[in-house]
Structure formats: structure tokens, C-alpha cells
Design a protein around this motif. Sequence first.
Motif, PDB file in Angstrom:
ATOM      1  N   LEU A  18       4.901  -0.036   4.268  1.00  0.00           N
ATOM      2  CA  LEU A  18       4.380   0.750   3.151  1.00  0.00           C
ATOM      3  C   LEU A  18       3.143   1.544   3.524  1.00  0.00           C
ATOM      4  N   THR A  54      10.790  -1.549  -3.474  1.00  0.00           N
ATOM      5  CA  THR A  54       9.850  -1.038  -4.472  1.00  0.00           C
ATOM      6  C   THR A  54      10.232  -1.506  -5.865  1.00  0.00           C
ATOM      7  N   TRP A  65      11.079   9.560  -7.542  1.00  0.00           N
ATOM      8  CA  TRP A  65      10.965   8.728  -6.352  1.00  0.00           C
ATOM      9  C   TRP A  65      10.399   9.529  -5.174  1.00  0.00           C
TER      10      TRP A  65
END
Length: 347
Positions: A18, A54, A65
Motif C-alpha cells: 500500500l 481494500t 477506485w
Amino acid sequence: MKRPLYVAGGGAVTPAGLNARQTIAAIRASLSAFEEITLAEPFGVPQVVARIPTHWHLRRNEGEWLVNMAARAINEALGTGEPGVAAATALLITTPESFRNHPAFVDIPARDFLAAVVDATGLRFHRASCVVDGGAAASVGLIERAIALMEDQGAAQVLLGGVDSLVNHTDLGRLSRTGRLQGADNAQGVIPSEAAVFVRLLREPGRGPVVAAIHGIGMAQETDSILSERYSQGRAMLGALRDAVSGSGPSEPDIDFVVSNGNGERYHGWEMLIARPRFYRTHRTLMATAYPAMTVGDTGAASGALALMLAADSLVQNYAPGSIAMCEVASENGLRAAAVVARANRR
């Protein structure tokens, strides 16, 4: 390029991590971010993909997104939330190629995408910020525009990168219909993925944490793209590679290793089998090549910036097999790009 352009950091959100540090660590460790899903077309067929874990509210639709991925990577690459820094920073963003009819642009029209990303960051950026079509190779091609923004339009720095997702019904459907997906009957196929990756570029190294220097770039358009009925003979990639070393920076014998956005497709393997021996003429016992897609899959428009970020990080962290890298980047629509990245010499 008359003078080098300097990479001073980056930001990423990928299936392997991430942030940039997690992503690069996973690639270095040869980890796999792949998982198996069930396709809707053909119904019930299993498919290996790479998805970012997520919460559902961040991907309520494809447009939102892409915006959320881009905003997260941009904020990391910027490194500070000070309004003055952001206002002097230009964004150059590549998005999914227009021919793909990406469903994100049904939710958010392409003309409104930049504004949506800026709003999601909570900051305001340089007025010259823009979104460009062209996929992965277009990111490298924007390096010349980044230089112009800093020299002629008052930008202090540029965040260059892309955002994309191939894990959607439209792309999965077209790749399946053309037999391009990796599977039991096609070992040399695409593993669809999604990501947003940005690198921070400076015109002068200054006193900041400069990572590496970009000494040259090359661009060319391949007429025999993977969308055509012919295999590529590598002419465009060969031209891009030659242009990248045509300046006063490093030349072909100086290249120590390669970072490629090759995705494992037979088409790419054929193209590079022809193009590379025609360019890399100096004898080498081994040409070390990094393929980030082996960890994160095909990240589409984000893979150009990912190649630059991985090359730069490998140089500053001293795990590269040398001091000069060639980034080889190809877009699905036939655009080809190359960039010479070297360890920065501090002044």
C-alpha cells in the motif's frame, strides 16, 4: 535531454503493497500478489489476477477506485501536505488508453478525472497539471514535458505517474475473447492487475533526498502492436532504445541492467527477442533484467512509473547489479519508450 532530470522519491499503491516501500520490498523478495477469482465472462471460469486489498467503500465504482488509488500514491510521492509545496507541484498523470473504453470513465468522464483526483488529495496543484492518454510508455514520454513545466512554467517539481486497473469486466472480457489471459491453456498470458505509481522529479538535485538521475529518453510508435494481426519486429523499441542513448549521457556499453514492464505475454517475449540483440551489442555474460509484473501483474498505465521507481530505488539502495539502468516500457496501443537511469552524483 541536455541535462539530467532527478528522481527524488515516489509513491505507490499496488497489490504487493500500500506504499512504495512495501511494493519495492515485495518485488525484491520475489513475492507474488496473485489470487484466483471467478470470471463472469466466460461464466464460472477461474482466473489469476492481482488485486489491491481494500475496504469496499473505496471502490464503490471503477471511477472512484481509480481516483482513490491515484490520490493515495500522489500524497505519498509529494511527501508533505504543505499547501505551498503542492501549489508549486505539477501532476502529469497517464490513465487507461482510450481504446479500452475503461468503465471508470463511465462513472467519471475523462475530462473530469484530473479535478476528481485533485479533490481527493485535499490539495491544490500547479495549474499546468494534466492527464494524458497513451498508457505505460506515455509516462516516460512525459519526462520532456516535465522539464518544460519546471523550466518555462514555474513548477518547482513534477509528480509523474499513472493509474490503471485491468481487473474489471470490460478488460477481462476483451482479454478473454482474444485468448490473452494467463491460464491453464495459455502459460504466456496476461495476469491483470491494478495500481497507481508516481515518481517525484526535480530539475536540480539541491539538498533533498535525490535518488537517481534520468539522462536520456526515447519514444517510438510500433505499427505492429499486440492489437494488430502481426507480431512486432521490435522496430519501435529499438528506435526508442537508440534515442535514449543518443545524447551526452551513458551509451549502450554503459548499461548494467534492465527494468522492463514486460507482462509475460508471448507477443512481448517475441518483440524483445528481436529488439534486444540489435541494441545491446556489447558482450555481457549476463544482462540482469527486473520484471515487476512477476510480483504485481500487468499494472497497465502505472507500469511505466513503476519501472522508473524500481530502477531508482535499486541504485540508491545499492542492490542494483551496476550503476546504470535502462527502463524498457511498452504500451498496449503500440507506444514504446526507453529511459536511461543512473546513480546520481551529488554536487
